[in-house]
Design a protein around this motif. Sequence first.
Motif, short mmCIF file in Angstrom:
data_model
loop_
_atom_site.label_atom_id
_atom_site.label_comp_id
_atom_site.label_asym_id
_atom_site.label_seq_id
_atom_site.Cartn_x
_atom_site.Cartn_y
_atom_site.Cartn_z
N ILE A 35 0.86 -1.10 -0.03
CA ILE A 35 0.04 -0.08 0.06
C ILE A 35 1.12 1.33 0.00
O ILE A 35 1.82 1.35 0.70
N THR A 36 0.75 2.02 -0.99
CA THR A 36 1.67 3.35 -1.07
C THR A 36 0.85 4.50 -1.82
O THR A 36 1.03 5.10 -2.52
N ASP A 37 0.01 4.88 -0.65
CA ASP A 37 -0.46 6.17 -0.56
C ASP A 37 0.30 7.24 -0.89
O ASP A 37 1.39 7.09 -0.32
N HIS A 38 -0.20 8.25 -1.39
CA HIS A 38 0.53 9.75 -1.41
C HIS A 38 0.77 10.35 -0.37
O HIS A 38 -0.16 10.60 0.58
N ASP A 39 2.03 10.46 0.38
CA ASP A 39 2.57 11.22 1.45
C ASP A 39 2.06 10.96 2.87
O ASP A 39 2.03 11.70 3.62
N THR A 40 1.56 9.70 2.89
CA THR A 40 0.84 9.36 4.27
C THR A 40 1.00 7.79 4.58
O THR A 40 0.81 6.89 3.73
N ALA A 41 0.95 7.49 5.66
CA ALA A 41 1.16 6.05 6.25
C ALA A 41 -0.27 5.76 6.89
O ALA A 41 -0.52 4.48 7.45
N ASP A 42 -1.28 6.48 6.66
CA ASP A 42 -2.71 6.64 7.44
C ASP A 42 -3.28 5.34 7.10
O ASP A 42 -4.03 4.49 7.97
N PRO A 86 12.88 13.65 10.47
CA PRO A 86 13.10 14.30 9.31
C PRO A 86 12.29 13.97 8.33
O PRO A 86 11.84 14.75 7.39
N LEU A 87 11.96 12.86 8.51
CA LEU A 87 10.88 12.18 7.13
C LEU A 87 9.80 12.73 7.66
O LEU A 87 8.71 13.26 6.91
N ALA A 88 8.96 12.68 8.70
CA ALA A 88 7.87 13.06 9.29
C ALA A 88 7.86 14.64 9.00
O ALA A 88 6.62 15.03 8.72
N GLY A 89 8.82 15.40 9.15
CA GLY A 89 8.73 16.83 8.87
C GLY A 89 8.33 17.04 7.37
O GLY A 89 7.63 17.89 7.04
N GLU A 90 8.99 16.21 6.51
CA GLU A 90 8.95 16.65 5.17
C GLU A 90 7.49 16.24 4.80
O GLU A 90 6.88 16.89 4.02
N LEU A 91 7.07 14.97 5.17
CA LEU A 91 5.66 14.65 4.77
C LEU A 91 4.53 15.70 5.49
O LEU A 91 3.68 15.91 4.65
N ALA A 92 5.04 16.37 6.56
CA ALA A 92 4.11 17.25 7.05
C ALA A 92 4.07 18.56 6.28
O ALA A 92 3.09 19.16 6.01
#
Length: 292
Positions: A35-42, A86-92
């Motif tokens: 599962i590879t949704d755009h910009d989220t692990a939700d 650093p990853l969470a920051g970019e995703l945000a």
Amino acid sequence: MRIDLHTHSRASDGTDTPTGLVRAAVDAGLDVVAITDHDTADGWAEAGAAAVELGIELVPGMEISTIHRGRSVHLLAYLPDPTYPPLAGELARVLTGRGSRVPAMLEQLHRHGIEITEDDVRRASDGTAAPGRPHIADALVTLGVVADRTEAFNDYLGAGKVAYVDRYAAPLEATIRHVTDAGGVAVIAHPWGRGGLGRPDEATLAALHEIGLAGIEVDHQDHDPPTRERLRAIARNLGLVATGSSDYHGVGKTDHELGCNTTAPEEYARLMELARAAAAGSDRVTPGVVGG
Ligand code: AMP
Ligand code: ZN
Ligand code: FE
Ligand code: FE
């Protein structure tokens, strides 16, 4: 073994719930689905629970919106810890950019006489953290302005069309490093799809491999047969993993049925080996493959 490593759910702009996506993957005869949704692990938790219940192997991943030398690059990230700062920051930052682009695009639509509100889009995006043009397209379909997503992109939303507005994307090289440091592996999605033919070139891919890029998506509907063969040769030369996937979006994208392209078991095994090495080399708690 049928392996499909690029799919979307309603956690971004697919039309299936994460559970529905996993069920559809089983129905399509897949053994492994990412599962590879755009910009989220939700979608990960729900998809993982469904995979355990339905007996299919699920790889948690995401497709990150990045930019390299002024061009958009979609970066598939498998098995990273999404809370690595650093990853969470970019995703945000990317998600904030998605959110603020919606009213900007609606403003352009209003200029062209189309009455569409943020509520219309919210109804179409149903709570996703990653609202995108497909949701605006769906709202336009509901309002009777266009017949489907394709018409919405062709008439209003595509790059260069009247309602198009740019948004923030994460720097590619830094994001490859963040994904690896988060214990995951990075693969460039459809590298020569949609007007990007020949770019990034082999020298660029070699340099990205040096900083940790694990693979490239060779078999994708955006690549014609000669393009696939050129990319496959580049992957072989550089030692990059060559993947193949559907980029399934439910009914949101035609000609992207689950399993229409697949990843060879040997290539999947190499990718998972690289993921194990990245996880071992990081100090993060990584999600791991579930079900199967
Ligand atoms: P955005 O994330 O808002 O930039 O929108 C890009 C998304 O729109 C990608 O996931 C594409 O798969 C999707 N997309 C692009 N063109 C089309 C199209 N013609 N029909 C349906 N979906 C599209
Ligand atoms: Zn999409
Ligand atoms: Fe993409
Ligand atoms: Fe995609």
